[in-house]
Design an enzyme around this catalytic site. Sequence first.
Site, short mmCIF file in Angstrom:
data_model
loop_
_atom_site.label_atom_id
_atom_site.label_comp_id
_atom_site.label_asym_id
_atom_site.label_seq_id
_atom_site.Cartn_x
_atom_site.Cartn_y
_atom_site.Cartn_z
N SER A 99 0.85 -1.20 0.00
CA SER A 99 0.00 0.00 0.00
C SER A 99 0.87 1.24 0.00
O SER A 99 2.01 1.21 0.51
CB SER A 99 -0.89 0.01 1.25
OG SER A 99 -1.53 1.25 1.42
N TYR B 2 -2.44 -1.62 10.29
CA TYR B 2 -2.50 -1.86 8.85
C TYR B 2 -1.26 -1.26 8.18
O TYR B 2 -0.58 -1.93 7.38
CB TYR B 2 -3.76 -1.24 8.27
CG TYR B 2 -3.83 -1.31 6.76
CD1 TYR B 2 -4.27 -2.46 6.11
CD2 TYR B 2 -3.43 -0.21 5.98
CE1 TYR B 2 -4.32 -2.52 4.73
CE2 TYR B 2 -3.48 -0.27 4.59
CZ TYR B 2 -3.92 -1.42 3.98
OH TYR B 2 -3.95 -1.49 2.61
#
Length: 246
Positions: free
Chosen positions: A133, A146
């Site tokens: 990400s 995350y």
Amino acid sequence: MLITGGSSGIGLALARSLVEAGNEVLVCGRRERSLQEAKEKVPRLQTFVCDVSRRAEREALFRWATSTFPGVNVLVNNAGVQRETDFRMGAPELTDGESEIEINFTASVHLAALFVPHFLGLDRGCAVANVSSGLAFIPLQIVPVYCATKAALHAFSMSLRSQLADTRVRVFEIIPPIVQTELHRGEGARKQALRGIPPERVAKAVMDGFARDRAEITIGQARDLKVASRLAPHFFHRMLNKLVAG
């Protein structure tokens, strides 16, 4: 090709693109119903129920994939979950639900450990592709775990690529920006997802990246975050979090 978390979002969009390009694609997911719906959309998919947060199920996935489809030569570690976690509240999310660490990072490492030796025994080109990400580079404070797992996956991808440099196994890292998927569990993160790009755009960029043999496939605004992390990480961290809070 095997794609984890392939019943929706980026995984399904990529699976569709790969099937349309003539590949045999296997996908796994936690829910049989979701996999059935995915197969209705892409009938040529091969599906397997697997919760990648569980070690035994990851091992079962490996046995199924390599015994039923011994020529499988690509692993896409796509399964992921994103939860809002506030450590000021004791972070009960870490123990009462889906484990971001297990799903986002540990599963990818374990599956690579299972599949890489299999790939090395094949007489053809193979690949491991990890979906990280843009938040691996500039983290968002409402989803700290995350972001940490994606940063870890970025580092792991670099190291694995170095280890396998003299083999037939390529290591790709797919680095998307915010995408319109079911990844997000918290209300704040779901609102941000509305600003994201469609998963089909990610799939198109990945197919192009594979074709061009790009080790790091950085997509859309994720490029900006990567550059920002090199220029002034603390400044851009404050700016990003202020923008999201506003």
